[in-house]
Design a protein around this motif. Structure first.
Motif, PDB file in Angstrom:
ATOM      1  N   TYR A  40       0.879  -1.171   0.000  1.00 27.72           N
ATOM      2  CA  TYR A  40       0.000   0.000   0.000  1.00 27.72           C
ATOM      3  C   TYR A  40       0.915   1.218   0.000  1.00 27.72           C
ATOM      4  N   THR A  41       0.761   2.067  -0.968  1.00 26.06           N
ATOM      5  CA  THR A  41       1.635   3.228  -1.090  1.00 26.06           C
ATOM      6  C   THR A  41       0.789   4.501  -1.137  1.00 26.06           C
ATOM      7  N   PRO A  42       1.411   5.653  -0.918  1.00 27.36           N
ATOM      8  CA  PRO A  42       0.654   6.912  -1.026  1.00 27.36           C
ATOM      9  C   PRO A  42       0.038   7.114  -2.409  1.00 27.36           C
ATOM     10  N   LYS A  43       0.583   6.450  -3.424  1.00 32.43           N
ATOM     11  CA  LYS A  43       0.077   6.589  -4.793  1.00 32.43           C
ATOM     12  C   LYS A  43      -0.922   5.485  -5.159  1.00 32.43           C
ATOM     13  N   GLY A  44      -1.258   4.624  -4.212  1.00 36.28           N
ATOM     14  CA  GLY A  44      -2.173   3.516  -4.494  1.00 36.28           C
ATOM     15  C   GLY A  44      -1.499   2.193  -4.229  1.00 36.28           C
ATOM     16  N   HIS A  92     -10.357   2.636  -1.327  1.00 38.13           N
ATOM     17  CA  HIS A  92      -9.185   3.324  -0.759  1.00 38.13           C
ATOM     18  C   HIS A  92      -9.320   3.546   0.740  1.00 38.13           C
TER      19      HIS A  92
END
Length: 122
Positions: A40-44, A92
């Protein structure tokens, strides 16, 4: 991952943190339940997402739930439909998605324990 009750949880968490695992939830009562992930990243989402659940030896509702789904295809299909519906709503918001599934999972985990007894207790 199963750990013994005398495991140094802080040391374990430090090792996993250094390896890139992110703690998503930590619960000690009524049972130890630590949930970590990678991907899971800040960009999705990354190309692959991994989940790691840590419990004390024998405290695995997930195993009972899995076994129940394997034996009851109608419930497995219902769970699949639920997950697809919830994905659209909570794509999200991992915590809300998980919470929305909890009642269903608990219901059938308890039914599985009633059917099979405590087969995963050491």
């Amino acid at each position: 991952m199963e750990i013994r009750s005398d495991c140094d949880i802080n040391s374990l968490q430090n090792i996993l943190d250094k390896d890139g695992w992110v703690c998503m939830s930590y619960q000690e009562k009524p049972h130890l339940n630590i949930s970590l992930n990678k991907g899971y990243t800040p960009k999705g989402f990354a190309e692959k997402v991994f989940h790691l659940h840590i419990r004390y030896l024998g405290d695995w509702d997930e195993l009972y739930f899995r076994d129940y789904l394997n034996l009851h295809k109608d419930v497995a299909n219902e769970y699949g439909d639920l997950k697809l519906t919830l994905k659209e709503i909570y794509e999200h918001n991992r915590d809300a998605y998980t919470e929305a599934k909890s009642e269903f999972i608990l219901k059938y985990s308890n039914m599985a324990r009633e059917e099979s007894g405590n087969i995963y207790k050491p």
